[in-house]
Motif scaffolding. Structure first.
Motif, PDB file in Angstrom:
ATOM      1  N   ALA A  35       1.220   4.173  -2.809  1.00  0.00           N
ATOM      2  CA  ALA A  35       0.816   5.544  -2.469  1.00  0.00           C
ATOM      3  C   ALA A  35       1.955   6.545  -2.629  1.00  0.00           C
ATOM      4  CB  ALA A  35       0.292   5.580  -1.032  1.00  0.00           C
TER       5      ALA A  35
ATOM      6  N   TYR B 281       0.841  -1.208   0.000  1.00  0.00           N
ATOM      7  CA  TYR B 281       0.000   0.000   0.000  1.00  0.00           C
ATOM      8  C   TYR B 281       0.873   1.254   0.000  1.00  0.00           C
ATOM      9  CZ  TYR B 281      -3.400   3.521   1.430  1.00  0.00           C
ATOM     10  OH  TYR B 281      -4.180   4.645   1.493  1.00  0.00           O
TER      11      TYR B 281
ATOM     12  N   GLU C 254      -5.374  12.075   2.499  1.00  0.00           N
ATOM     13  CA  GLU C 254      -5.125  10.645   2.687  1.00  0.00           C
ATOM     14  C   GLU C 254      -6.326   9.800   2.277  1.00  0.00           C
ATOM     15  OE1 GLU C 254      -2.509   8.613   3.459  1.00  0.00           O
ATOM     16  OE2 GLU C 254      -1.333  10.419   3.102  1.00  0.00           O
ATOM     17  N   SER C 255      -7.520  10.329   2.455  1.00  0.00           N
ATOM     18  CA  SER C 255      -8.710   9.567   2.066  1.00  0.00           C
ATOM     19  C   SER C 255      -8.776   9.404   0.543  1.00  0.00           C
ATOM     20  CB  SER C 255      -9.988  10.234   2.582  1.00  0.00           C
ATOM     21  OG  SER C 255     -10.140  11.530   2.019  1.00  0.00           O
TER      22      SER C 255
ATOM     23  N   HIS D 256      -6.100   6.952  -0.479  1.00  0.00           N
ATOM     24  CA  HIS D 256      -6.556   5.593  -0.158  1.00  0.00           C
ATOM     25  C   HIS D 256      -7.466   5.053  -1.262  1.00  0.00           C
ATOM     26  CE1 HIS D 256      -9.377   2.632   1.588  1.00  0.00           C
ATOM     27  NE2 HIS D 256      -8.299   2.197   2.228  1.00  0.00           N
ATOM     28  N   ASP D 257      -8.396   5.883  -1.726  1.00  0.00           N
ATOM     29  CA  ASP D 257      -9.329   5.440  -2.768  1.00  0.00           C
ATOM     30  C   ASP D 257      -8.590   5.078  -4.056  1.00  0.00           C
ATOM     31  OD1 ASP D 257     -11.405   5.838  -1.021  1.00  0.00           O
ATOM     32  OD2 ASP D 257     -12.002   7.784  -1.860  1.00  0.00           O
TER      33      ASP D 257
END
Length: 331
Positions: free
Chosen positions: A103, A99, A114-115, A118-119
């Motif tokens: 990222a 991850y 960050e959201s 994340h998506d």
């Protein structure tokens, strides 16, 4: 749609060693292209030149109207945002999870929340089949999974061009087959331009829409897959069939005397080494059922029809056969 790359009269040397010279090719937008050739012919050097990591001595690389060989640092930075690169060894950070590795470009080059990151990361990991493995470290996953993680990372910035440097290296034939399918499916989903550098004969024969070959410091040819796959050039036939006899030697190209001796052996009925020659043009891999229709297919057909009269007879026949087969399926 992806962006095309126009390479004109490109030459690159390291000191007195000339890697390749006067390379000219137009890599079509939104299609999958392949670049093959023996080890040491500068294929990886060519990829590094396309993203500005190496500067050629002569020639031009035009991307979206900008010549990379003459652009400013700011322009180079902007152009690099169009690229995703799948490195030969995955180039993952060993101390970061899958991850975190995926990222990384978003955190480095954007100010996304960050959201949002994340998506995007989870979307790309799903595309390459790594959902459920995102918290593992690179040392805890297989070579094939590392390749897919590297591909996911190359996708997070929504590139218009993806460069794949020997994506099959270190993989067994089954994992290579899965990766080949994945690259076609990625092209179907995001309609990007893909350039694959490979030694793998099966990838070269079944994945790209267009194929080029480097040998003896020059581009032997580049164009629709049918041209190279029906070519009567000795070096092309030797490479695609894995034969020992031909212009390619163990460490360098062979001299004329050696090639004459080998040809005499062939004429005398002795085996040329390698596998039995593969005849014809094999079907190209299709996108997985349920994927969007690959837009590159129709664009390529339209482009090939326009150049049909300029192609060698065998390539023309292979294209006619493919068109006929597709027409039969449709009806």
């Amino acid at each position: 749609m992806g962006i095309g790359i126009s390479v004109q009269n490109l030459s690159k040397s390291f000191g007195a060693t000339n890697v390749w010279q006067d390379v000219t090719m137009d890599i079509p937008a939104g299609e999958v292209s392949g670049l093959i050739g023996p080890s040491g012919t500068g294929k990886s050097v060519f990829l590094k030149s396309l993203i500005g990591l190496l500067k050629p001595e002569r020639g031009s690389i035009i991307i979206d109207g900008t010549d990379l060989t003459e652009c400013s640092t700011k322009e180079m930075y902007e152009i690099r945002q169009m690229f995703g690169v799948m490195f030969q060894d995955g180039a993952l950070f060993g101390s970061m999870s899958i991850y975190e590795n995926t990222a990384f470009p978003l955190r480095e080059h954007t100010k996304m929340s960050e959201s949002k990151i994340h998506d995007i990361v989870m979307e790309k990991l799903e595309m390459v089949g790594l959902i459920g493995d995102e918290h593992k470290l690179p040392g805890e996953i297989s070579g094939g999974m590392k390749k897919r993680a590297g591909l996911a990372r190359s996708l997070v910035m929504d590139p218009q061009i993806i460069l794949c440097d020997e994506p099959d290296s270190g993989l067994d034939p089954v994992r290579t087959s899965y990766l080949s399918q994945l690259l076609i499916d990625i092209n179907a989903q995001i309609d990007c331009t893909i350039l694959i550098v490979t030694h793998n004969i099966n990838i070269a024969r079944t994945v790209p829409d267009n194929i080029g070959m480097l040998f003896r410091k020059r581009l032997v040819m580049f164009g629709p897959r049918e041209i190279l796959l029906t070519s009567e050039e000795p070096v092309v036939g030797q490479f695609l069939n894995g034969r020992r006899i031909g212009p390619i030697g163990m460490s360098e190209e062979k001299d004329e005397a050696t090639m004459a001796e080998e040809q005499a052996m062939v004429d005398a009925g002795q085996h040329a080494g390698g596998v039995e020659d593969i005849e014809g043009v094999p079907p190209q891999i299709n996108a997985t059922p349920g994927m969007p229709e690959r837009k590159a297919v129709e664009r390529r057909r339209a482009r090939v029809r326009e150049m049909m009269h300029y192609l060698p007879p065998k390539a023309q026949q292979a294209i006619y056969d493919e068109l006929e087969a597709n027409h039969a399926k449709a009806s």
